[in-house]
Scaffold this motif. Sequence first.
Motif, PDB file in Angstrom:
ATOM      1  N   CYS A   5      62.425  87.471  54.356  1.00 13.50           N
ATOM      2  CA  CYS A   5      62.645  87.124  55.774  1.00 13.50           C
ATOM      3  C   CYS A   5      62.706  85.606  55.871  1.00 13.50           C
ATOM      4  CB  CYS A   5      61.564  87.711  56.672  1.00 13.50           C
ATOM      5  SG  CYS A   5      61.470  89.493  56.547  1.00 13.50           S
ATOM      6  N   ALA A   6      63.706  85.042  55.234  1.00  9.69           N
ATOM      7  CA  ALA A   6      63.715  83.597  54.938  1.00  9.69           C
ATOM      8  C   ALA A   6      64.391  82.733  55.986  1.00  9.69           C
ATOM      9  CB  ALA A   6      64.409  83.375  53.602  1.00  9.69           C
TER      10      ALA A   6
ATOM     11  N   PRO B  33      65.582  80.827  59.438  1.00 10.91           N
ATOM     12  CA  PRO B  33      66.569  79.835  59.009  1.00 10.91           C
ATOM     13  C   PRO B  33      66.149  78.977  57.822  1.00 10.91           C
ATOM     14  CG  PRO B  33      65.433  79.075  60.975  1.00 10.91           C
ATOM     15  CD  PRO B  33      64.926  80.464  60.703  1.00 10.91           C
TER      16      PRO B  33
ATOM     17  N   GLY C  86      62.967  77.062  56.725  1.00  8.09           N
ATOM     18  CA  GLY C  86      62.043  75.940  56.517  1.00  8.09           C
ATOM     19  C   GLY C  86      61.139  76.178  55.314  1.00  8.09           C
ATOM     20  N   LYS C  87      60.711  77.427  55.146  1.00  4.43           N
ATOM     21  CA  LYS C  87      59.782  77.709  54.043  1.00  4.43           C
ATOM     22  C   LYS C  87      60.522  77.767  52.705  1.00  4.43           C
ATOM     23  CE  LYS C  87      56.800  79.955  57.360  1.00  4.43           C
ATOM     24  NZ  LYS C  87      57.771  80.028  58.479  1.00  4.43           N
TER      25      LYS C  87
ATOM     26  N   ASP D 280      67.267  87.553  53.565  1.00  2.00           N
ATOM     27  CA  ASP D 280      67.205  87.819  55.002  1.00  2.00           C
ATOM     28  C   ASP D 280      68.327  88.790  55.348  1.00  2.00           C
ATOM     29  OD1 ASP D 280      65.698  86.176  57.513  1.00  2.00           O
ATOM     30  OD2 ASP D 280      67.505  87.305  58.068  1.00  2.00           O
ATOM     31  N   VAL D 281      68.092  89.581  56.396  1.00  2.00           N
ATOM     32  CA  VAL D 281      69.087  90.572  56.790  1.00  2.00           C
ATOM     33  C   VAL D 281      70.215  89.925  57.603  1.00  2.00           C
ATOM     34  CG1 VAL D 281      68.077  91.295  59.017  1.00  2.00           C
ATOM     35  CG2 VAL D 281      69.188  92.999  57.549  1.00  2.00           C
ATOM     36  N   SER D 282      69.989  88.707  58.110  1.00  2.00           N
ATOM     37  CA  SER D 282      70.962  88.080  59.008  1.00  2.00           C
ATOM     38  C   SER D 282      71.761  86.990  58.306  1.00  2.00           C
ATOM     39  CB  SER D 282      70.231  87.495  60.220  1.00  2.00           C
ATOM     40  OG  SER D 282      71.078  86.610  60.909  1.00  2.00           O
TER      41      SER D 282
ATOM     42  N   ARG E  42      71.947  83.806  60.500  1.00  2.00           N
ATOM     43  CA  ARG E  42      70.773  82.921  60.447  1.00  2.00           C
ATOM     44  C   ARG E  42      70.687  82.203  59.095  1.00  2.00           C
ATOM     45  NH1 ARG E  42      66.384  83.569  64.009  1.00  2.00           N
ATOM     46  NH2 ARG E  42      64.882  83.476  62.315  1.00  2.00           N
TER      47      ARG E  42
ATOM     48  N   ALA F 176      70.254  90.797  52.664  1.00  2.00           N
ATOM     49  CA  ALA F 176      69.850  92.182  52.380  1.00  2.00           C
ATOM     50  C   ALA F 176      68.733  92.593  53.334  1.00  2.00           C
ATOM     51  CB  ALA F 176      69.355  92.297  50.933  1.00  2.00           C
ATOM     52  N   ASP F 177      68.633  93.905  53.509  1.00  2.00           N
ATOM     53  CA  ASP F 177      67.486  94.459  54.223  1.00  2.00           C
ATOM     54  C   ASP F 177      66.343  94.553  53.217  1.00  2.00           C
ATOM     55  OD1 ASP F 177      65.550  96.138  55.339  1.00  2.00           O
ATOM     56  OD2 ASP F 177      67.044  97.213  56.523  1.00  2.00           O
ATOM     57  N   LEU F 178      65.277  93.872  53.511  1.00  2.00           N
ATOM     58  CA  LEU F 178      64.144  93.819  52.579  1.00  2.00           C
ATOM     59  C   LEU F 178      63.669  95.220  52.196  1.00  2.00           C
ATOM     60  CD1 LEU F 178      61.597  92.714  51.209  1.00  2.00           C
ATOM     61  CD2 LEU F 178      60.621  92.360  53.461  1.00  2.00           C
TER      62      LEU F 178
ATOM     63  N   ASP G 208      57.304  86.283  55.705  1.00  2.00           N
ATOM     64  CA  ASP G 208      57.183  85.719  57.064  1.00  2.00           C
ATOM     65  C   ASP G 208      57.886  86.723  57.983  1.00  2.00           C
ATOM     66  OD1 ASP G 208      56.906  84.057  59.238  1.00  2.00           O
ATOM     67  OD2 ASP G 208      58.431  82.621  58.595  1.00  2.00           O
TER      68      ASP G 208
ATOM     69  N   PRO H 163      59.307  89.430  60.806  1.00  2.00           N
ATOM     70  CA  PRO H 163      59.710  89.353  62.214  1.00  2.00           C
ATOM     71  C   PRO H 163      58.556  89.833  63.097  1.00  2.00           C
ATOM     72  CG  PRO H 163      60.859  91.154  61.074  1.00  2.00           C
ATOM     73  CD  PRO H 163      60.118  90.385  60.027  1.00  2.00           C
TER      74      PRO H 163
ATOM     75  N   LEU I  74      57.259  97.994  61.403  1.00  2.00           N
ATOM     76  CA  LEU I  74      58.161  97.317  60.459  1.00  2.00           C
ATOM     77  C   LEU I  74      57.365  96.355  59.569  1.00  2.00           C
ATOM     78  CD1 LEU I  74      61.060  96.600  59.504  1.00  2.00           C
ATOM     79  CD2 LEU I  74      61.175  94.924  61.366  1.00  2.00           C
TER      80      LEU I  74
ATOM     81  N   MET J  31      57.058  96.323  55.525  1.00  4.21           N
ATOM     82  CA  MET J  31      57.457  95.113  54.781  1.00  4.21           C
ATOM     83  C   MET J  31      56.323  94.636  53.864  1.00  4.21           C
ATOM     84  SD  MET J  31      59.652  92.858  57.454  1.00  4.21           S
ATOM     85  CE  MET J  31      61.423  93.141  57.614  1.00  4.21           C
TER      86      MET J  31
HETATM   87  C1  LIG Z   1      60.023  84.788  61.505  1.00  2.00           C
HETATM   88  S1  LIG Z   1      61.679  84.795  61.049  1.00  2.00           S
HETATM   89  C2  LIG Z   1      61.621  83.998  59.500  1.00  2.00           C
HETATM   90  C3  LIG Z   1      61.501  82.497  59.560  1.00  2.00           C
HETATM   91  C4  LIG Z   1      61.689  81.841  58.194  1.00  2.00           C
HETATM   92  N1  LIG Z   1      60.785  82.353  57.199  1.00  2.00           N
HETATM   93  C5  LIG Z   1      61.550  80.335  58.237  1.00  2.00           C
HETATM   94  O1  LIG Z   1      60.545  79.771  57.830  1.00  2.00           O
HETATM   95  O2  LIG Z   1      62.500  79.670  58.690  1.00  2.00           O
HETATM   96  C6  LIG Z   1      61.929  86.474  60.594  1.00  2.00           C
HETATM   97  C7  LIG Z   1      63.230  86.772  59.900  1.00  2.00           C
HETATM   98  O3  LIG Z   1      63.191  88.144  59.479  1.00  2.00           O
HETATM   99  C8  LIG Z   1      64.528  88.578  59.363  1.00  2.00           C
HETATM  100  N2  LIG Z   1      64.515  90.052  59.233  1.00  2.00           N
HETATM  101  C9  LIG Z   1      64.274  90.969  60.195  1.00  2.00           C
HETATM  102  N3  LIG Z   1      64.327  92.217  59.681  1.00  2.00           N
HETATM  103  C10 LIG Z   1      64.608  92.079  58.356  1.00  2.00           C
HETATM  104  C11 LIG Z   1      64.798  93.008  57.287  1.00  2.00           C
HETATM  105  N4  LIG Z   1      64.691  94.327  57.482  1.00  2.00           N
HETATM  106  N5  LIG Z   1      65.071  92.517  56.056  1.00  2.00           N
HETATM  107  C12 LIG Z   1      65.190  91.181  55.842  1.00  2.00           C
HETATM  108  N6  LIG Z   1      65.026  90.264  56.831  1.00  2.00           N
HETATM  109  C13 LIG Z   1      64.731  90.702  58.060  1.00  2.00           C
HETATM  110  C14 LIG Z   1      65.182  88.020  60.613  1.00  2.00           C
HETATM  111  O4  LIG Z   1      66.588  87.945  60.460  1.00  2.00           O
HETATM  112  C15 LIG Z   1      64.500  86.650  60.725  1.00  2.00           C
HETATM  113  O5  LIG Z   1      65.324  85.660  60.175  1.00  2.00           O
END
Ligand SMILES: C[S@@+](CC[C@H](N)C(=O)[O-])C[C@H]1O[C@@H](n2cnc3c(N)ncnc32)[C@H](O)[C@@H]1O
Length: 411
Positions: A228-229, A231, A233-234, A249-251, A254, A274-276, A290, A292, A320, A324
């Motif tokens: 869930c990387a 945008p 920063g980490k 990340d799934v998006s 983003r 990918a979907d984690l 990290d 959602p 969810l 995860m």
């Molecule tokens: C809290 S944000 C992450 C912020 C990021 N770690 C950072 O430091 O910038 C959560 C992220 O989870 C992603 N996400 C949601 N469902 C997901 C899934 N099933 N698989 C992978 N990523 C997913 C979202 O697209 C979103 O970018």
Amino acid sequence: MADEARGLAVALLNAVLDDGRLLSQAIEDLPPAAPAQRARAQRLALAVLRHLEPADRLLSPHLRKAPPMAVRNILRLAMVEMAALGAPAHGAVNSAVDLARAGPRTRHLAGLVNAVLRKVVPASFDGLPPQRLPMWLRQPLVHLWGREAVSAIEAVQAEAPPLDLTAKPGATAPGEALPTGSFRLADPGQVSALPGYAEGDWWVQDAAAALAVRLLAPQPGERVADLCAAPGGKTLQLAAAGAQVTAVDVSAARLARLHDNLARCRLQAEVVVADLLDWQAGPFDAVLLDAPCSATGTIRRHPDLPFVKDASDLAGLVALQSAMIDRALALLRPGGRMVFCTCSLLPDEGERHLAALLDRHPGVTVERPGIDGIDPHWITEAGALRLRPDYWAARGGMDGFFMVRLRKPAG
Ligand SMILES: C[S@@+](CC[C@H](N)C(=O)[O-])C[C@H]1O[C@@H](n2cnc3c(N)ncnc32)[C@H](O)[C@@H]1O
């Protein structure tokens, strides 16, 4: 002629408060305007959302019945400009009347706007309580931390937050050096004009958010998955520490920002859309999850959230997050370590996950934080970090986060 930025600000407020749209989406739909006008419109809309309740308190004695939302938002904008942003009364009132006259839905109430605003001048929010958290969030937090703490959180959220930066190891960033290693600017102006931006010496990241990677303590050459990387920063912190990073990340949309930031900072990571829950890879030496979440820890940066979201998504998010956590632990090698975090204030998205995962995964242990600059009070009895927006209040606060470091059994 109505002021362009003020007109755009009212359009943003109508989108958030009438149509229930997030500010970030509403900005995308604004009519074309110069970047400076759009930026000012965003600042004005954010200020109104941070002071909506006190503004309505001062306006309501002068309104016999609630006017349409578009008129209310014109009144609120003028009120907040005068009472919180130090705008001269005549400019704010005249501009509000012009705005009302310019709109087909508000034109017939321009006289009301003029009459009400002239009655509230001189306006001041002094002595009024700040904007409250929504009740579905406020009640559990009062139960957990007490009224005083919740009022302190609300006071921090009423102010525009500072901008925090994370510098690459060996580089520096502009602003006050914080005890945990981040840098803070109270009034940054245009970010891309700050020294070191073009060189990629630093990136924008809240000081609390930066602690998740410090807790994981990545080592050069380690295989680390950032789950869930976006945008990102980490991811940047992990790559800058010399780890071999896979960011998932799934998006894809983003992740585009992550690609831009990696290029600007001259850092490398493998980036996977990918979907984690379906992603097959590993095993990894370390994993950062990290997940959602409700994002209730970020209201000081996103004051539109309480007007757009309620608790109805929460059960789905918690389920969810649990799935995860299990998936992330499965991606770790035996003896590997993982940090789980959410930018939520709610124990359902933090403390309760920790208790439940320790039941589901016998042998997994918690490693207490040993990060320079953190206050020992931020560490929970269970050994996690609970970060609150009212911590470092005099410096401008921090985002609310829950984070914990876990160790998978070796065999
Ligand atoms: C809290 S944000 C992450 C912020 C990021 N770690 C950072 O430091 O910038 C959560 C992220 O989870 C992603 N996400 C949601 N469902 C997901 C899934 N099933 N698989 C992978 N990523 C997913 C979202 O697209 C979103 O970018």
